[in-house]
Motif scaffolding. Structure first.
Motif, PDB file in Angstrom:
ATOM      1  N   PHE A   1      -0.456   6.990   1.695  1.00  0.00           N
ATOM      2  CA  PHE A   1      -0.455   5.918   2.704  1.00  0.00           C
ATOM      3  C   PHE A   1       0.961   5.756   3.257  1.00  0.00           C
TER       4      PHE A   1
ATOM      5  N   LEU B 117       0.826  -1.209   0.000  1.00  0.00           N
ATOM      6  CA  LEU B 117       0.000   0.000   0.000  1.00  0.00           C
ATOM      7  C   LEU B 117       0.862   1.262   0.000  1.00  0.00           C
ATOM      8  N   GLN B 118       1.920   1.240   0.803  1.00  0.00           N
ATOM      9  CA  GLN B 118       2.790   2.416   0.886  1.00  0.00           C
ATOM     10  C   GLN B 118       3.482   2.681  -0.450  1.00  0.00           C
TER      11      GLN B 118
ATOM     12  N   ASN C   8       2.298   1.932  -3.406  1.00  0.00           N
ATOM     13  CA  ASN C   8       1.374   2.208  -4.508  1.00  0.00           C
ATOM     14  C   ASN C   8       0.370   3.324  -4.247  1.00  0.00           C
ATOM     15  N   LEU C   9       0.272   3.756  -2.981  1.00  0.00           N
ATOM     16  CA  LEU C   9      -0.680   4.820  -2.662  1.00  0.00           C
ATOM     17  C   LEU C   9       0.082   6.030  -2.129  1.00  0.00           C
TER      18      LEU C   9
ATOM     19  N   ILE D 214      -8.016  -3.930  -1.944  1.00  0.00           N
ATOM     20  CA  ILE D 214      -6.800  -4.750  -2.044  1.00  0.00           C
ATOM     21  C   ILE D 214      -6.801  -5.780  -0.925  1.00  0.00           C
TER      22      ILE D 214
ATOM     23  N   TYR E 193     -11.494   0.153   1.801  1.00  0.00           N
ATOM     24  CA  TYR E 193     -11.072   1.475   1.338  1.00  0.00           C
ATOM     25  C   TYR E 193     -10.289   1.436   0.026  1.00  0.00           C
ATOM     26  N   TYR E 194      -9.519   0.341  -0.183  1.00  0.00           N
ATOM     27  CA  TYR E 194      -8.612   0.333  -1.330  1.00  0.00           C
ATOM     28  C   TYR E 194      -8.858  -0.825  -2.296  1.00  0.00           C
TER      29      TYR E 194
ATOM     30  N   THR F 244      -8.424  -2.555   4.393  1.00  0.00           N
ATOM     31  CA  THR F 244      -7.787  -2.292   3.096  1.00  0.00           C
ATOM     32  C   THR F 244      -8.707  -2.679   1.932  1.00  0.00           C
ATOM     33  N   GLN F 245      -9.480  -3.752   2.142  1.00  0.00           N
ATOM     34  CA  GLN F 245     -10.398  -4.164   1.073  1.00  0.00           C
ATOM     35  C   GLN F 245     -11.516  -3.139   0.904  1.00  0.00           C
TER      36      GLN F 245
END
Length: 476
Positions: free
Chosen positions: A32, A25-26, A28-29, A95, A92-93, A89-90
């Motif tokens: 984050f 996440l860090q 790719n976002l 993933i 909000y993102y 994470t699922q």
């Protein structure tokens, strides 16, 4: 905006799972951010209990994940464990983690090994930090209170040397010592690794690098004789010396200071501690040196910093001789000028020779009284100055007076502690033996040496009473 904080046991597969997803996440976002805290399995339970209690959370397993809301302040927002984080994470993102359990176990094992290595490196780094161990006796004395900031500010031992200070005194001064410790800790000196109080003499001087002996007796010859005071000081040293031999480092440097029997304390510590190297024991005479310079500066209406090479001979807290015959005066405003290193013989600048023979000599008695009743700044500064010279170097070309064990220099009897001129260099000192001593000075030194020899004999109980100079009695 915020930071996701992940903490878990180093060997926990679920922590590894959450960690992998967080890293993804860090990467790719853009908004984050992740902060990971890995805990050793042995420390996990206590750490989890403490963090939950502090924040009012309920959580029992590894890992624990929360968000620090940087723009809102207050406590973090608990997300939960690995399953709750996956849901988060699922939601909000969109993933989820796709790694297999076997891989998680492998990552968990790597995490544990990495954490152990980091801890080991940290311990090794700590072990390399070996603060100088400084012990101060009779530490309730005002000198000690003034001395601690001078030792801890980095100017004496250097800005990269940490120190640990140990304050030693009797049980009746325990409260005073505790107060000094608390105040020193509150000052938060970066180089003061630790400061502690001690009232058990058997534990004194453990691993000592430096020992500063401040013990004094309250002289009142109407109460008891001078000889009784000498024997009292001798007994103090009889206790200290074997403990120094037993507990201190073999090269420990010992400084004798205070208001009474400074030479004698140094002498008896060496006598009762035969394995203590004589070159590692000195008595401080710098208070008299600097006070004499200040007196001369007032007479000459100049700065005391320009007066060099005033010598204090003899019995520092007894009969001493302040010798001006080698003293120099730098930067003095007079008819003859020269470069910065140009000096005048000081005695040539004092045209009133009677002042030297009368007022200067009589002023020394008031100086003695002032030093004995000082609040500690002057002797504390003297100790710090000599330690700085001893660990680094004394000013090039200048003479410093300290009490050391005689080896026949200047025609003095051997094996007494006598203040004389030295220079410090490379962690050692050497006597400035090239000085020429006139007949008058030699006579004075002989008288003082007699007094110090008598003190030593009384301390060793070889004679009961001190005998005046010129008598041949040396036994009771």
């Amino acid at each position: 905006s915020g930071v996701a904080v992940f903490t878990g046991k180093a060997n926990c597969p679920d922590y590894a799972k959450a960690e992998l997803l967080a890293d993804y996440l860090q990467a790719n976002l853009p908004d984050f951010r992740v902060h990971k805290i890995t805990q050793h399995p042995d420390k996990w339970e206590q750490w989890l209990h403490d963090i939950c209690e502090m924040n009012g959370w309920e959580h029992k397993q590894s890992p624990i994940v929360w968000r620090e809301l940087l723009d809102r302040g207050g406590k973090g927002l608990l997300l939960g464990g690995v399953n709750e984080f996956l849901d988060y994470t699922q939601h909000y993102y969109g993933i989820t983690s796709v790694k297999l359990t076997e891989e998680m176990l492998g990552i968990a094992e790597e995490n544990l090994q990495a954490h152990i290595e980091i801890e080991k490196e940290g311990e090794e780094t700590k072990s390399l930090i070996k603060p100088l161990q400084i012990w101060i006796t009779s530490a309730s004395a005002p000198i000690c209170y003034q001395l601690i900031p001078l030792l801890a500010n980095g100017e004496v031992f250097g800005m990269t040397t940490e120190i640990s200070i140990h304050l030693l005194d009797t049980e009746q001064f325990k409260e005073v010592l505790c107060g000094i410790v608390m105040e020193a800790e509150d000052m938060a000196f970066p180089l003061l690794h630790s400061i502690s109080e001690h009232t058990e003499v058997d534990e004194a001087f453990i691993r000592a690098d430096i020992i500063i002996v401040l013990d004094d007796v309250l002289l009142n010859c109407e109460v008891q004789s001078l000889e009784d005071y000498i024997r009292e000081v001798s007994e103090i040293c009889r206790v200290y010396a074997p403990l120094i031999e037993k507990n201190a480092k073999s090269g420990a440097r010992i400084i004798s200071s205070g208001k009474t029997f400074v030479n004698l304390k140094a002498m008896m510590i060496m006598t009762y501690g035969p394995s203590i190297k004589p070159e590692n024991v000195i008595a401080i005479a710098t208070s008299w040196e600097s006070a004499a310079k200040a007196m001369l500066a007032r007479k000459l209406s100049t700065n005391a910093a320009g007066i060099k090479d005033v010598i204090v001979w003899g019995n520092i807290t007894g009969h001493k001789y302040i010798d001006l015959s080698h003293a120099k005066l730098y930067g003095y405003d007079c008819a003859i000028w020269g470069p910065a290193d140009f000096s005048h013989p000081l005695l040539n600048m004092i045209y009133d020779s009677e002042w030297i023979d009368s007022e200067f000599l009589s002023a020394q008695s008031s100086l003695s009284s002032r030093i004995r009743h000082c609040v500690g700044m002057l002797p504390a500064h003297a100790i710090a100055t000599i330690l700085r010279y001893w660990y680094h170097v004394s000013p090039p070309g200048e003479i410093v007076s300290v009490g050391i064990l005689t080896k026949g220099q200047f025609c003095l009897p051997e094996e007494i502690v006598f203040s004389m001129p030295v220079r410090f260099q490379n962690g050692n000192w050497e006597v400035v033996t090239e000085l020429e001593i006139n007949e008058k000075t030699q006579e004075v030194l002989g008288r003082i040496a007699h007094e110090l020899t008598q003190e030593k004999l009384v301390a060793l109980k070889e004679i009961k009473e001190m005998h005046p100079y010129g008598t041949d009695k040396t036994t009771s």
